[in-house]
Motif scaffolding. Structure first.
Motif, PDB file in Angstrom:
ATOM      1  N   SER A 159     -50.953 -39.811  -7.984  1.00 39.35           N
ATOM      2  CA  SER A 159     -49.851 -38.867  -8.175  1.00 39.35           C
ATOM      3  C   SER A 159     -48.769 -39.055  -7.120  1.00 39.35           C
ATOM      4  O   SER A 159     -49.031 -39.537  -6.016  1.00 39.35           O
ATOM      5  CB  SER A 159     -50.374 -37.431  -8.133  1.00 39.35           C
ATOM      6  N   GLY A 160     -47.576 -38.663  -7.482  1.00 40.70           N
ATOM      7  CA  GLY A 160     -46.439 -38.724  -6.565  1.00 40.70           C
ATOM      8  C   GLY A 160     -45.919 -37.328  -6.282  1.00 40.70           C
ATOM      9  O   GLY A 160     -46.483 -36.331  -6.749  1.00 40.70           O
ATOM     10  N   VAL A 161     -44.852 -37.270  -5.520  1.00 37.16           N
ATOM     11  CA  VAL A 161     -44.279 -35.973  -5.137  1.00 37.16           C
ATOM     12  C   VAL A 161     -42.822 -35.897  -5.584  1.00 37.16           C
ATOM     13  O   VAL A 161     -42.076 -36.865  -5.452  1.00 37.16           O
ATOM     14  CB  VAL A 161     -44.285 -35.791  -3.599  1.00 37.16           C
ATOM     15  N   LEU A 162     -42.438 -34.744  -6.109  1.00 36.06           N
ATOM     16  CA  LEU A 162     -41.027 -34.487  -6.422  1.00 36.06           C
ATOM     17  C   LEU A 162     -40.587 -33.274  -5.604  1.00 36.06           C
ATOM     18  O   LEU A 162     -41.336 -32.307  -5.474  1.00 36.06           O
ATOM     19  CB  LEU A 162     -40.847 -34.167  -7.907  1.00 36.06           C
ATOM     20  N   PHE A 163     -39.394 -33.351  -5.092  1.00 36.67           N
ATOM     21  CA  PHE A 163     -38.862 -32.259  -4.260  1.00 36.67           C
ATOM     22  C   PHE A 163     -37.507 -31.852  -4.841  1.00 36.67           C
ATOM     23  O   PHE A 163     -36.464 -32.198  -4.296  1.00 36.67           O
ATOM     24  CB  PHE A 163     -38.731 -32.782  -2.824  1.00 36.67           C
ATOM     25  N   PRO A 164     -37.519 -31.119  -5.948  1.00 41.01           N
ATOM     26  CA  PRO A 164     -36.258 -30.849  -6.642  1.00 41.01           C
ATOM     27  C   PRO A 164     -35.348 -29.864  -5.934  1.00 41.01           C
ATOM     28  O   PRO A 164     -34.139 -29.878  -6.136  1.00 41.01           O
ATOM     29  CB  PRO A 164     -36.693 -30.249  -7.988  1.00 41.01           C
ATOM     30  N   GLY A 165     -35.917 -28.977  -5.106  1.00 41.66           N
ATOM     31  CA  GLY A 165     -35.040 -28.021  -4.440  1.00 41.66           C
ATOM     32  C   GLY A 165     -35.799 -27.086  -3.529  1.00 41.66           C
ATOM     33  O   GLY A 165     -37.025 -27.067  -3.514  1.00 41.66           O
ATOM     34  N   LEU A 166     -35.030 -26.301  -2.792  1.00 46.27           N
ATOM     35  CA  LEU A 166     -35.596 -25.404  -1.777  1.00 46.27           C
ATOM     36  C   LEU A 166     -35.203 -23.969  -2.058  1.00 46.27           C
ATOM     37  O   LEU A 166     -34.090 -23.698  -2.485  1.00 46.27           O
ATOM     38  CB  LEU A 166     -34.950 -25.737  -0.435  1.00 46.27           C
ATOM     39  N   GLY A 167     -36.109 -23.045  -1.740  1.00 45.19           N
ATOM     40  CA  GLY A 167     -35.775 -21.629  -1.819  1.00 45.19           C
ATOM     41  C   GLY A 167     -36.046 -21.039  -3.185  1.00 45.19           C
ATOM     42  O   GLY A 167     -36.487 -21.735  -4.111  1.00 45.19           O
TER      43      GLY A 167
END
Ligand code: SF4
Length: 587
Positions: free
Chosen positions: A181-189
């Motif tokens: 698996s990989g990681v996605l970091f679409p946004g914060l908060g």
């Protein structure tokens, strides 16, 4: 003047071990064993995750060489400092503030010219500058802040690192070295602004998108598939579906390219209700974490929603549900707290997190409790982890008894529903079965997916749903991944009802897939052997009062050297911490 050179580091290990810098209970660098499958012993999946935000920051700085030091030992940290950094960024949570203090004091003593930048949730502490020597505090989103600090363009496009999320994982004592698996970091908060929530309040109840469109999310998935060979992703976003247009667009892209990626997400109940469970299945959500918080609808995110039915539907359609609720809320007395725990267990979700109410500095709850004199004076920040003592005066419970009650709640969940991994296996196989049946029914009734309404509807130009066929194949593969653990779940089951549940799961798998192939049998038996060793190890620790078996995360050092190759990673070496299973603090 020296050219800037930046070190971005987490706090040092070991983690989950009580010492003068941190607590043990509630502070393992493991999500599951720490606060979800707590009390599940040998059945608890063990996994450590890399500190993705640091890689994200390093990837998005263009003008200076940067190094990420993830989970260093104390020795590893001081060795790294010998590389003469002009700036050291320490990322930490409130509970690890004393580790950050030790690290910063060491810099001040040995490298007085080096600038210290503090980041992470620890920056929400009101008296941080008095505790940790520092030159700068980055209070919010770090990419923009660091770019401005180092004179770069804060508006430059965001580059998303391509990396695996898991540092190491164990199941029934077996170390699985394949990370698929990989990681996605679409946004914060998050814009919901729940009164106790650090995430929302740290970013002023706003959402900062890094991958604002479905197309941008899909592009990162494609790149990760190409570079890492992964098709499943953990989405690090507090409320991914809060931007439904992005999720819809992502599905459209996957359908267009006939690429059914899978996702583990966090979502609030109201956003799931808005888009519907069928949409989540089609999108490829295989796991969702939903904060249900309380039987009493305290938040708009659960108002007017039949949470129990919603979670049941998610599971019936093959989506693993992690629910979470808050203990020792203001309205809880002895009776209502008991009702709350029973209600949470009665939801019957695969996994459940019990978290105590924590008035985190920086939240409206903290401000109100301070104003009302409810905070316990000098309560250590190191204990703000929500699994042991309360940081505030509760009218019906003492701070000390809270830990025992919390632990008891986990125990009851385990004894009622059995091992979480067994529940996940059942959800996966039932979901696969149901998806196939529903597909057949829709074909017969001439129903097609309508991307506008997000529902299956009668259509004049009905065609075979090719994309859903691909999705169902993914669901089949996922269900099969769980099969080898059922035997271990049965043998080490905590009680008769769990043993029966495991037997039912085995029977259902046989019905759907036929008897296990010899290879599957060998896997199951092998896992039982590992489980027996793990079980014995845990038992011995219990008998000799040695407490929890804490698995330390691996250490890793990654250089981003712009001198030779802009944005490229030129060194990525894993440094075994040498602390696996050991509990001593390195000097
Ligand atoms: S929905 Fe979740 S992430 Fe959003 S504010 Fe509430 S608790 Fe925080």
């Amino acid at each position: 003047m020296r050219r800037p050179k930046l070190l971005l580091t987490t706090v040092f290990g070991p983690y989950g071990i009580k010492n003068k810098y941190a607590e043990g209970l509630g502070m393992q660098m493991e999500l599951f064993n720490n606060q979800i499958t707590r009390e599940q012993g040998v059945h608890s999946p063990r996994a450590n995750y890399w500190t993705f935000p640091l890689y994200f920051l390093a990837e998005n700085l263009d003008s200076l060489p940067a190094t990420v030091l993830d989970f260093p030992t104390w020795k590893g940290y001081i060795r790294e400092l010998q590389r003469e950094y002009t700036h050291v960024g320490i990322s930490f949570t409130q509970q690890n503030v004393l580790k950050a203090k030790r690290m910063a004091e060491y810099i001040r003593q040995h490298y007085p010219q080096t600038k210290i930048i503090l980041g992470g949730y620890g920056t929400m502490l009101p008296d941080l500058a008095e505790i940790v020597p520092c030159d700068e505090i980055c209070p919010g989103e770090g990419v923009r802040w660091l770019r401005e600090y180092f004179g770069e363009n804060p508006e430059a496009p965001i580059k998303h690192p391509i990396m695996h999320g898991v540092s190491q994982k164990y199941l029934y004592g077996f170390r699985d070295v394949i990370d698929d698996s990989g990681v996605l970091f679409p946004g914060l908060g998050c814009t919901n602004g729940c009164f106790f929530c650090s995430t929302s309040n740290k970013f002023n109840n706003s959402y900062i998108p890094f991958l604002p469109t479905g197309e941008s999310v899909f592009a990162v998935c494609r790149e990760a598939q190409k570079k890492l060979g992964v098709e499943g992703f953990a989405i690090l976003d507090e409320n991914f579906l809060k931007m439904p247009a992005r999720a819809r667009d992502l599905l459209a892209k996957m359908e267009q390219h006939r690429q059914p990626y899978s996702f583990a997400i966090f979502s609030s109940a109201e956003t799931i209700a808005e888009v519907g469970v069928d949409f989540l299945v089609r999108l490829g959500v295989c796991l969702v974490w939903v904060g249900v918080e309380s039987k009493k609808a305290l938040f708009s995110k659960v108002e007017e929603i039949d949470v129990g039915s919603l979670l049941a539907e998610l599971q019936a359609k093959g989506i693993t549900v992690i629910s979470s609720s808050i203990l020792f809320a203001e309205h809880h007395d002895r009776v209502t707290l008991e009702e709350e725990i029973n209600w949470a267990i009665g939801l019957g979700t695969d996994l459940h997190q019990f978290m105590q109410l924590i008035p985190f500095p920086g939240t409206p709850l903290f401000r109100r409790y301070v104003a009302e004199g409810k905070m316990i004076p000098d309560f250590p920040y190191t204990k703000l982890h929500g699994q042991d003592e309360l940081a505030f005066y509760h009218p019906h419970f003492t701070s000390r008894e809270a830990g025992k009650i919390t632990r008891g709640a986990f125990r009851r969940k385990y004894e009622t529903d059995g091992p979480g991994v067994l529940n996940m296996a059942l959800t996966a196989i039932r979901g696969y079965q149901r998806a196939k049946e529903e597909m057949k029914t829709r074909e017969q009734a001439g129903l097609s997916w309508n991307p506008q309404t997000l529902r299956y509807q009668r259509s004049t130009d009905h065609q075979t749903d090719q994309f859903m066929n691909l999705r169902i194949e993914k669901m089949r593969q996922r269900a099969l991944e769980f099969r080898p653990l059922i035997l271990s779940a049965k043998i080490f089951a905590p009680n008769t009802s769990s043993r029966k549940k495991a037997a039912q799961a085995a029977a259902l798998y046989n019905e759907v897939f036929g008897k296990p192939a010899p290879r599957e049998g060998v896997k199951s038996f092998g896992l039982v052997c590992f489980a027996a060793i793990e079980w014995f190890r845990l038992r011995m620790r219990g008998l000799f009062g040695r407490g929890e078996l804490v698995r330390q995360p691996l250490s890793r050092r990654v250089e981003y050297n712009r001198e030779f190759s802009t944005h490229s990673q030129v060194e990525a070496a894993e440094i075994p911490s040498g602390l696996q299973h050991r509990c001593k603090l390195s000097t």
